[in-house]
Write an enzyme that holds these catalytic residues in place. Sequence first.
Site, PDB file in Angstrom:
ATOM      1  CD  GLU A 134      -2.901   1.082   2.363  1.00  0.00           C
ATOM      2  OE1 GLU A 134      -3.854   1.873   2.380  1.00  0.00           O
ATOM      3  OE2 GLU A 134      -2.645   0.318   3.325  1.00  0.00           O
ATOM      4  CG  HIS A 146      -0.067   5.803   3.706  1.00  0.00           C
ATOM      5  ND1 HIS A 146       0.509   4.687   3.142  1.00  0.00           N
ATOM      6  CD2 HIS A 146      -1.303   5.408   4.113  1.00  0.00           C
ATOM      7  CE1 HIS A 146      -0.334   3.677   3.195  1.00  0.00           C
ATOM      8  NE2 HIS A 146      -1.444   4.087   3.783  1.00  0.00           N
ATOM      9  CG  ASN A 234     -12.282   4.765   4.524  1.00  0.00           C
ATOM     10  OD1 ASN A 234     -12.737   3.635   4.613  1.00  0.00           O
ATOM     11  ND2 ASN A 234     -12.742   5.759   5.233  1.00  0.00           N
ATOM     12  NE  ARG A 242     -24.797  19.379 -12.996  1.00  0.00           N
ATOM     13  CZ  ARG A 242     -25.566  20.074 -12.154  1.00  0.00           C
ATOM     14  NH1 ARG A 242     -25.080  20.398 -10.963  1.00  0.00           N
ATOM     15  NH2 ARG A 242     -26.781  20.431 -12.496  1.00  0.00           N
ATOM     16  CG  ASP A 263     -13.992   0.474  11.491  1.00  0.00           C
ATOM     17  OD1 ASP A 263     -14.747   1.168  10.763  1.00  0.00           O
ATOM     18  OD2 ASP A 263     -12.831   0.826  11.778  1.00  0.00           O
ATOM     19  N   GLY A 264     -17.646   0.718  11.687  1.00  0.00           N
ATOM     20  CA  GLY A 264     -18.447   1.787  12.263  1.00  0.00           C
ATOM     21  C   GLY A 264     -17.724   3.105  12.382  1.00  0.00           C
ATOM     22  CG  HIS A 266     -12.075   3.081   8.458  1.00  0.00           C
ATOM     23  ND1 HIS A 266     -11.803   2.520   9.681  1.00  0.00           N
ATOM     24  CD2 HIS A 266     -10.881   3.461   7.940  1.00  0.00           C
ATOM     25  CE1 HIS A 266     -10.497   2.546   9.895  1.00  0.00           C
ATOM     26  NE2 HIS A 266      -9.913   3.114   8.857  1.00  0.00           N
ATOM     27  CG  ASP A 290      -6.563  -0.397   6.807  1.00  0.00           C
ATOM     28  OD1 ASP A 290      -5.446  -0.728   6.370  1.00  0.00           O
ATOM     29  OD2 ASP A 290      -6.896   0.788   6.985  1.00  0.00           O
ATOM     30  CG  LEU A 328     -10.374   7.096  11.106  1.00  0.00           C
ATOM     31  CD1 LEU A 328     -11.430   6.574  10.140  1.00  0.00           C
ATOM     32  CD2 LEU A 328     -10.574   6.496  12.482  1.00  0.00           C
TER      33      LEU A 328
END
Length: 410
Positions: A134, A146, A234, A242, A263-264, A266, A290, A328
């Site tokens: 990733e 990141h 995410n 549009r 997970d509620g 993200h 993740d 996050l």
Amino acid sequence: MSIQLLHGARLFDGHRFHEQSGLLIENGKIIRLVEAGNDQGQSWPENTQIIDLQGGILAPGFIDAQVNGGGGVMLNDGPSAELMFTIAAGHRPYGTTSLLPTLITDTGAVTANAMAVAADAVAADKGVAGLHLEGPHLAPTKKGAHLAELMRPVAADDIKAMIATAEKIGTQKTGTEKTGCLVVTIAAEQITPDQVRELAEGGVIVSIGHSDCSYEEAMQRFDAGARGVTHLFNAMSQFGHRAPNLVGAALDHPAVWGGIIADGHHVEPAALRVALRAKRGEGRLFFVTDAMSLVGSGRDTFQLNGRTIQRIEGGYCPKLVLEDGKTLAGSDLDMASAIRYGMAKLDLSTEEALRMATSYPAAFLKLTDRGVLAPNKRADLVWLDDQCHVKATWIAGQGQNFDQNQDQAL
């Protein structure tokens, strides 16, 4: 290894349930399903171990295409086969029998090291099914947790190294079954359609993510061979009426698969419900965790690229954030919890929730030897109670019990 007959649970074969059926396994492979009533009067070989599960669900082991860490370690800590095994062991109590250790954007040396050890980790057959890179080819505008300063476009040498790694991992197979893979998450801005095509033809699974691209840019890369999107919604350009952008392209392109973090934290459940109804084509949405190092560790904080990540309790499961308390940084999710969330919050049937952790990710990853219960497939299994909490798992026929109230040998 003796022959085992597992019976007494509802059997989910990766597609549908079989009531009052059993599973015959030998030498790490499934021999056949014993349908209801067909075991009456049969005499099994004298070395057959008959295990009465006495209820619950027996299903294919869960497959997680995106796992940054577990068991107290992160792949970025210093990639090695042993570290990958630790991650796999940390997730096994939650039903995951195959996972792709995932390297977050890092230096060239760390990335090369991860690629160098992946094939050996797959060959050891301890729950590692490949490697997921990733980064570093992500868009700084959608960096998430990141490091933007390490991000860059894909170069010719990168393509050569990725294809070589995919080929090396792909040699770890038996017969015609594919047992390992390389997934790379790349922003559309950092790769051309021709480069996508070259990677796809070389056996690399390309997933578009951490990208601020347009709908048109995304569709060009999907048409060139990009197979999926990384954690739908995410770190990507959002749907507009549009400008459908990357989210719209992922839902609209029939061949594209998409991982979701259920997970509620993200993604709001309403958005996931809409996406599940909207997705068209052969491609499906499937669960990924993740997950970071805290899963299976009992700890509350860890370090990532010199930054402290902390667990905050609340909601369906805890969330992980950077020191700002807002951004996050991966999840504290396990696959069994994702399945329960899918049934509780996303209107999924038990069958569909299980598919999203078994046959769907297997199809996305092209792992043809697992994800379903069928003759000659791997005996990678999970035994769940009726609420989808894990009681035991098997990897290539080797069982491990996680139910303190269950003491029979597996």
